[in-house]
Write a protein that holds these residues in place. Structure first.
Motif, PDB file in Angstrom:
ATOM      1  N   VAL A 117       0.819  -1.208  -0.206  1.00 14.12           N
ATOM      2  CA  VAL A 117       0.052   0.104   0.092  1.00 14.12           C
ATOM      3  C   VAL A 117       1.030   1.334  -0.001  1.00 14.12           C
ATOM      4  CG1 VAL A 117      -1.668   1.202   1.306  1.00 14.12           C
ATOM      5  CG2 VAL A 117      -2.072  -0.915   1.159  1.00 14.12           C
ATOM      6  N   ALA A 118       1.999   1.233   0.821  1.00 16.22           N
ATOM      7  CA  ALA A 118       2.846   2.450   0.834  1.00 16.22           C
ATOM      8  C   ALA A 118       3.629   2.479  -0.260  1.00 16.22           C
ATOM      9  CB  ALA A 118       4.021   2.172   2.099  1.00 16.22           C
ATOM     10  N   LEU A 119       3.923   1.649  -1.059  1.00 17.07           N
ATOM     11  CA  LEU A 119       4.644   1.810  -2.401  1.00 17.07           C
ATOM     12  C   LEU A 119       3.626   2.391  -3.452  1.00 17.07           C
ATOM     13  CD1 LEU A 119       6.501  -1.735  -2.501  1.00 17.07           C
ATOM     14  CD2 LEU A 119       7.382   0.585  -2.769  1.00 17.07           C
ATOM     15  N   GLY A 120       2.309   2.005  -3.386  1.00 22.34           N
ATOM     16  CA  GLY A 120       1.279   2.615  -4.246  1.00 22.34           C
ATOM     17  C   GLY A 120       1.176   3.776  -4.075  1.00 22.34           C
ATOM     18  N   LEU A 121       0.841   4.376  -2.459  1.00 19.34           N
ATOM     19  CA  LEU A 121       0.695   5.765  -2.287  1.00 19.34           C
ATOM     20  C   LEU A 121       1.808   6.394  -2.777  1.00 19.34           C
ATOM     21  CD1 LEU A 121      -0.582   5.265   1.167  1.00 19.34           C
ATOM     22  CD2 LEU A 121      -1.849   5.807  -0.777  1.00 19.34           C
ATOM     23  N   ALA A 122       3.220   6.165  -2.732  1.00 27.11           N
ATOM     24  CA  ALA A 122       4.351   6.839  -3.056  1.00 27.11           C
ATOM     25  C   ALA A 122       4.298   7.001  -4.592  1.00 27.11           C
ATOM     26  CB  ALA A 122       5.577   6.281  -2.392  1.00 27.11           C
ATOM     27  N   ALA A 123       4.106   5.880  -5.269  1.00 31.70           N
ATOM     28  CA  ALA A 123       3.959   5.973  -6.733  1.00 31.70           C
ATOM     29  C   ALA A 123       2.801   7.246  -7.050  1.00 31.70           C
ATOM     30  CB  ALA A 123       3.822   4.565  -7.370  1.00 31.70           C
ATOM     31  N   ASP A 124       1.758   7.189  -6.677  1.00 34.11           N
ATOM     32  CA  ASP A 124       0.688   8.112  -6.939  1.00 34.11           C
ATOM     33  C   ASP A 124       1.014   9.592  -6.546  1.00 34.11           C
ATOM     34  OD1 ASP A 124      -0.889   6.023  -7.875  1.00 34.11           O
ATOM     35  OD2 ASP A 124      -2.165   5.805  -6.029  1.00 34.11           O
ATOM     36  N   ALA A 125       1.626   9.738  -5.321  1.00 32.47           N
ATOM     37  CA  ALA A 125       1.871  11.094  -4.753  1.00 32.47           C
ATOM     38  C   ALA A 125       3.098  11.545  -5.641  1.00 32.47           C
ATOM     39  CB  ALA A 125       2.083  11.110  -3.341  1.00 32.47           C
ATOM     40  N   GLY A 126       4.202  11.027  -6.034  1.00 32.12           N
ATOM     41  CA  GLY A 126       5.331  11.647  -6.670  1.00 32.12           C
ATOM     42  C   GLY A 126       6.304  11.638  -5.420  1.00 32.12           C
ATOM     43  N   ALA A 127       7.445  12.264  -5.646  1.00 34.93           N
ATOM     44  CA  ALA A 127       8.643  12.361  -5.022  1.00 34.93           C
ATOM     45  C   ALA A 127       8.447  13.560  -3.921  1.00 34.93           C
ATOM     46  CB  ALA A 127       9.711  12.402  -5.648  1.00 34.93           C
ATOM     47  N   PRO A 128       8.664  13.382  -2.521  1.00 33.80           N
ATOM     48  CA  PRO A 128       8.479  14.498  -1.520  1.00 33.80           C
ATOM     49  C   PRO A 128       9.592  15.579  -1.939  1.00 33.80           C
ATOM     50  CG  PRO A 128       8.666  12.717  -0.549  1.00 33.80           C
ATOM     51  CD  PRO A 128       9.100  12.091  -1.934  1.00 33.80           C
ATOM     52  N   ASP A 129       9.364  16.865  -1.221  1.00 30.88           N
ATOM     53  CA  ASP A 129      10.377  17.959  -1.641  1.00 30.88           C
ATOM     54  C   ASP A 129      11.795  17.591  -1.034  1.00 30.88           C
ATOM     55  OD1 ASP A 129      11.863  20.246  -1.801  1.00 30.88           O
ATOM     56  OD2 ASP A 129      10.167  21.634  -0.686  1.00 30.88           O
ATOM     57  N   PRO A 130      12.711  17.546  -2.107  1.00 28.32           N
ATOM     58  CA  PRO A 130      14.073  17.044  -1.687  1.00 28.32           C
ATOM     59  C   PRO A 130      14.684  17.878  -0.594  1.00 28.32           C
ATOM     60  CG  PRO A 130      14.064  18.109  -3.965  1.00 28.32           C
ATOM     61  CD  PRO A 130      12.672  17.814  -3.491  1.00 28.32           C
ATOM     62  N   LEU A 131      14.253  19.210  -0.458  1.00 30.71           N
ATOM     63  CA  LEU A 131      14.854  19.977   0.258  1.00 30.71           C
ATOM     64  C   LEU A 131      14.403  19.490   1.814  1.00 30.71           C
ATOM     65  CD1 LEU A 131      15.962  22.930   1.611  1.00 30.71           C
ATOM     66  CD2 LEU A 131      13.399  23.586   1.418  1.00 30.71           C
ATOM     67  N   LEU A 132      13.462  18.882   2.244  1.00 29.08           N
ATOM     68  CA  LEU A 132      13.090  18.278   3.344  1.00 29.08           C
ATOM     69  C   LEU A 132      14.225  16.952   3.893  1.00 29.08           C
ATOM     70  CD1 LEU A 132       9.068  18.038   3.068  1.00 29.08           C
ATOM     71  CD2 LEU A 132      10.536  19.839   4.244  1.00 29.08           C
TER      72      LEU A 132
END
Length: 224
Positions: free
Chosen positions: A118-133
């Motif tokens: 589920v987490a992998l699917g959510l990450a794929a749908d959301a895209g990459a977080p801000d690299p600054l964080l």
């Protein structure tokens, strides 16, 4: 019994816990948020500013612990809204979507592997977080001062609250605690641990550990 292992989602950890008794335990502040499974339900664990005391549960838990600052992107939930809380996912998302994801986890070979999918699917749908964080976490975790990190990366308090649940000062304090615990668990003497982790002295380390965890460093390490 507790076990954890690296997730296929970069920076995340998958874990499973089966209580051996009904005694209390402590989840220590680490700057992270978790997607949890318990008794067939999905929950979100927000970031903590103090130890979260567990106990009295006879059934198991499983979770995916996201790298600090990434979960708000994947879960579409500002970290400040779940600070120091464990919240049913159904209270944050539409019920139909939660039912679908819950069914997937419950149908998996085990809850931990189902949560990871589920987490992998959510990450794929959301895209990459801000690299600054990620840069913020890396700098603070390495011992860089909060002021220098915030100035260099132009990190605003509001942005930090949304990503981590608290401001850069508290984030730095939490990450310093984790750095000290890693050193102490390797057998580094407390005075040396304090110096290497960035505390003013051993007394400062002792005060901060008790304030954030409710226990002394010796108690956390089982009496060492």
């Amino acid at each position: 019994m507790y076990s954890e292992w690296s997730s296929r989602l970069p920076g995340a950890v998958v874990w499973a816990s089966t209580p051996s008794d009904t005694g209390s335990g402590r989840v220590l502040p680490d700057g992270c948020m978790d997607l949890l499974w318990h008794d067939g339900r999905l929950l979100v664990a927000g970031p903590d500013t103090r130890a979260y005391v567990t106990g009295g549960e006879r059934s198991g838990w499983a979770g995916v612990r996201f790298f600090p600052g990434t979960a708000p992107t994947f879960l579409d939930v500002p970290a400040r809204e779940v600070l120091n809380r464990r919240v049913e996912l159904a209270d944050l998302w539409p019920a139909a979507r939660v039912r679908q994801l819950t069914s997937r986890v419950n149908a998996a070979a085990d809850p931990a592997s189902g949560l990871e999918e589920v987490a992998l699917g959510l990450a794929a749908d959301a895209g990459a977080p801000d690299p600054l964080l990620g840069e913020v976490v890396s700098a603070l975790a390495a011992g860089r001062t909060v002021a220098a990190t915030a100035d260099h990366l132009e990190l605003g308090a509001r942005r930090c609250l949304g990503a981590f649940g608290y401001g850069p000062k508290t984030l730095g304090r939490v990450l310093r605690l984790q750095r000290a615990l890693r050193l102490a668990r390797r057998g580094v003497p407390y005075a040396e641990t304090a110096a290497c982790a960035g505390y003013a002295d051993q007394a400062h380390l002792a005060r901060d550990v008790r304030d954030l965890t409710g226990l002394s460093l010796g108690e956390l390490l089982g009496g060492r």
